[in-house]
Design a protein around this motif. Structure first.
Motif, PDB file in Angstrom:
ATOM      1  N   UNK A  73      16.736   1.424   1.966  1.00 49.47           N
ATOM      2  CA  UNK A  73      17.657   0.791   1.018  1.00 49.47           C
ATOM      3  C   UNK A  73      17.747   1.565  -0.294  1.00 49.47           C
ATOM      4  N   UNK A  74      17.966   2.889  -0.170  1.00 50.29           N
ATOM      5  CA  UNK A  74      18.099   3.734  -1.359  1.00 50.29           C
ATOM      6  C   UNK A  74      19.288   3.258  -2.183  1.00 50.29           C
ATOM      7  N   UNK A  87       4.032   4.603 -14.148  1.00 48.72           N
ATOM      8  CA  UNK A  87       3.675   3.420 -13.357  1.00 48.72           C
ATOM      9  C   UNK A  87       4.929   2.743 -12.809  1.00 48.72           C
ATOM     10  N   UNK A  88       4.812   2.225 -11.598  1.00 53.10           N
ATOM     11  CA  UNK A  88       5.898   1.432 -10.984  1.00 53.10           C
ATOM     12  C   UNK A  88       7.212   2.212 -10.901  1.00 53.10           C
ATOM     13  N   UNK A  89       7.114   3.501 -10.589  1.00 53.95           N
ATOM     14  CA  UNK A  89       8.313   4.329 -10.400  1.00 53.95           C
ATOM     15  C   UNK A  89       8.855   4.061  -9.001  1.00 53.95           C
ATOM     16  N   UNK A  90       9.802   3.143  -8.917  1.00 52.27           N
ATOM     17  CA  UNK A  90      10.326   2.707  -7.625  1.00 52.27           C
ATOM     18  C   UNK A  90      11.046   3.839  -6.901  1.00 52.27           C
ATOM     19  N   UNK A  91      11.786   4.648  -7.652  1.00 55.78           N
ATOM     20  CA  UNK A  91      12.496   5.765  -7.022  1.00 55.78           C
ATOM     21  C   UNK A  91      11.560   6.770  -6.401  1.00 55.78           C
ATOM     22  N   UNK A  92      10.479   7.085  -7.110  1.00 52.66           N
ATOM     23  CA  UNK A  92       9.476   8.021  -6.595  1.00 52.66           C
ATOM     24  C   UNK A  92       8.808   7.467  -5.341  1.00 52.66           C
ATOM     25  N   UNK A  93       8.394   6.207  -5.406  1.00 52.06           N
ATOM     26  CA  UNK A  93       7.690   5.608  -4.270  1.00 52.06           C
ATOM     27  C   UNK A  93       8.595   5.473  -3.048  1.00 52.06           C
ATOM     28  N   UNK A  94       9.862   5.143  -3.279  1.00 57.49           N
ATOM     29  CA  UNK A  94      10.803   5.018  -2.162  1.00 57.49           C
ATOM     30  C   UNK A  94      11.093   6.378  -1.554  1.00 57.49           C
ATOM     31  N   UNK A 108       9.084   8.843  -1.357  1.00 55.16           N
ATOM     32  CA  UNK A 108       7.934   9.207  -0.525  1.00 55.16           C
ATOM     33  C   UNK A 108       7.959   8.475   0.806  1.00 55.16           C
ATOM     34  N   UNK A 109       8.439   7.266   0.825  1.00 57.63           N
ATOM     35  CA  UNK A 109       8.566   6.553   2.094  1.00 57.63           C
ATOM     36  C   UNK A 109       9.681   7.155   2.944  1.00 57.63           C
ATOM     37  N   UNK A 110      10.752   7.617   2.301  1.00 50.14           N
ATOM     38  CA  UNK A 110      11.829   8.308   3.024  1.00 50.14           C
ATOM     39  C   UNK A 110      11.282   9.557   3.701  1.00 50.14           C
TER      40      UNK A 110
END
Length: 437
Positions: A58-59, A72-79, A81-83
């Motif tokens: 869900x980018x 902290x809580x960098x949603x774009x970075x964490x997502x 990495x999951x991609x």
């Protein structure tokens, strides 16, 4: 010829390509059409694979927002990495601008997963030059050797195959990690296909199941429909200013693999107790996402350029690795000239074709981390980006140049023609006029 063909010829002439060189290049394109179609099909598959991973996670444009400080809580970075983990079919991934280059990403993966008393094994011979200092083959401050981590290597056999008996003998009690370099580096050995890497990993795991297998995946991403992580690699490592950055990533590297390996790497990159929680994306996420999305198309263009170069120069009598008909497993094309003048002339032509610094004349120099002078041609938007049109080589026998990249096939084509034109002008090669009907 139609009007557009005449117009094309005119602009190539304005760019310094003489008619004989242009026609010589064109004479190969019709026979290469089936291979180019296969490359496009692989690119289509990888494009859909990346798109599927982005949709699954869900980018959103909210993932492009910048973070600073601790991150902290960098949603774009964490997502992101999951991609990456989904694309490479791994448990986890570390994708960071703080990984400054491919060598740094490899060093982090090695230092984090090895401990004093462990041994690192390379079953594919000598690693890339810049890793020699990391390992301690060349004395360097802070090397694995300084930390009490030993190194052993098994060279490939003369035909480029694995020396399985020697590998089995080399795997001992303290062998903790095996590093497998997919690409050839400054060597003229074959690049390893994903299938061959899988066979090697299966053999190593049979000898010692607990051994970690890491693949240096630089220059190989999206060349094939599968990656080394699909055939048993515990970690795959690469640079974002090569294939997966698609020419848009201005810095960065990735490590994909088992969760425990990635956690170790994250703690080494930041600090024990911090791991993946810190590391601001600094507004680079959009470039990382978009570059990844474009990567299969960019890699396809680079592959076409490599095949084009191989066929042109092989036909002129030079040894090329891979040859003009071999299957491709990375974007690098090696050409042996046998003399320094050939390497220098080739690089001059590549530089002259660049969109940036086309007026600069490359010269050999003593680059840090190499055991001889090296010449590099790279008029790139991102410094050192080898998914962009570039060529380089060490000034030592067999005087081979290593050509790679091209953000578009058309730019790669121009670069090859400019290299050939330079060779012709310096009297290093002679071509006969070819008439295209």
């Amino acid at each position: 010829m139609n009007d557009i063909s005449n117009t094309l010829m005119n602009i190539y002439q304005q760019l310094g390509i003489r008619d004989a060189v242009y026609q010589y290049g064109e004479s190969f394109l019709r026979q290469l059409a089936p291979r180019f179609a296969e490359i496009d099909q692989t690119a289509e598959y990888n494009q859909l694979k990346i798109l599927q991973a982005m949709q699954k996670n869900r980018v959103s444009d909210t993932h492009f927002a910048a973070t600073t400080g601790y991150g902290y809580n960098d949603l774009g970075r964490d997502t992101l990495e999951q991609v990456y983990a989904d694309i490479f079919h791994t448990e986890a991934a570390l994708v960071r601008p703080q990984l400054t280059c491919g060598t740094h990403a490899l060093a982090i993966a090695l230092f984090s997963n090895l401990r004093p008393g462990d041994e690192l094994l390379s079953p594919v011979g000598k690693p890339y030059d810049t890793l020699e200092s990391v390992i301690g083959i060349q004395e360097a401050m802070g090397s694995l050797k300084e930390y009490g981590i030993s190194y052993r290597q098994v060279d490939l056999l003369e035909d480029g195959s694995f020396d399985y008996p020697a590998i089995e003998k080399a795997i001992q009690e303290k062998t903790k990690l095996v590093t497998i370099q997919r690409s050839k580096g400054y060597q003229t050995r074959p690049t390893l296909s994903v299938q061959r890497i899988g066979e090697l990993i299966a053999f190593i795991k049979k000898c010692k199941p607990s051994v970690l297998c890491m693949v240096d995946n630089c220059y190989g991403e999206f060349v094939e429909p599968i990656e080394p992580s699909d055939v048993g690699a515990d970690m795959v490592v690469g640079s974002l200013i090569k294939n997966p950055g698609g020419g848009l990533a201005p810095i960065g590297g990735y490590i994909c693999g088992k969760k425990v390996c990635i956690e170790q790497a994250a703690y080494r990159l930041s600090a024990p107790g911090l791991g993946k929680e810190v590391g601001a994306s600094l507004g680079l996420n959009q470039s990382f996402y978009q570059g990844l999305f474009l990567a299969p198309t960019v890699v396809a263009g680079a592959l076409k350029g490599a095949i084009f170069a191989a066929n042109l120069y092989e036909n002129l009598g030079f040894r090329v690795i891979p040859n003009g008909t071999e299957s491709r497993h990375d974007i690098i094309q090696a050409i042996e000239f046998g003399c320094p003048e050939g390497v220098i002339a080739f690089c001059k032509g590549i530089q002259a074709a660049a969109p940036v610094d086309s007026f600069v004349v490359p010269e050999p120099w003593a680059m840090p981390g190499y055991d001889s002078d090296v010449i590099m041609a790279a008029g790139a938007f991102v410094q050192g980006s080898s998914i962009e049109l570039s060529a380089d080589g060490p000034m030592k026998p067999p005087y081979a140049v290593y050509f790679q990249g091209g953000l578009t096939w058309y730019h790669a084509k121009l670069g090859i023609l400019k290299s050939l034109q330079q060779m012709v002008q310096e009297g290093l090669v002679q071509i006969n006029p070819v008439v295209i009907h």
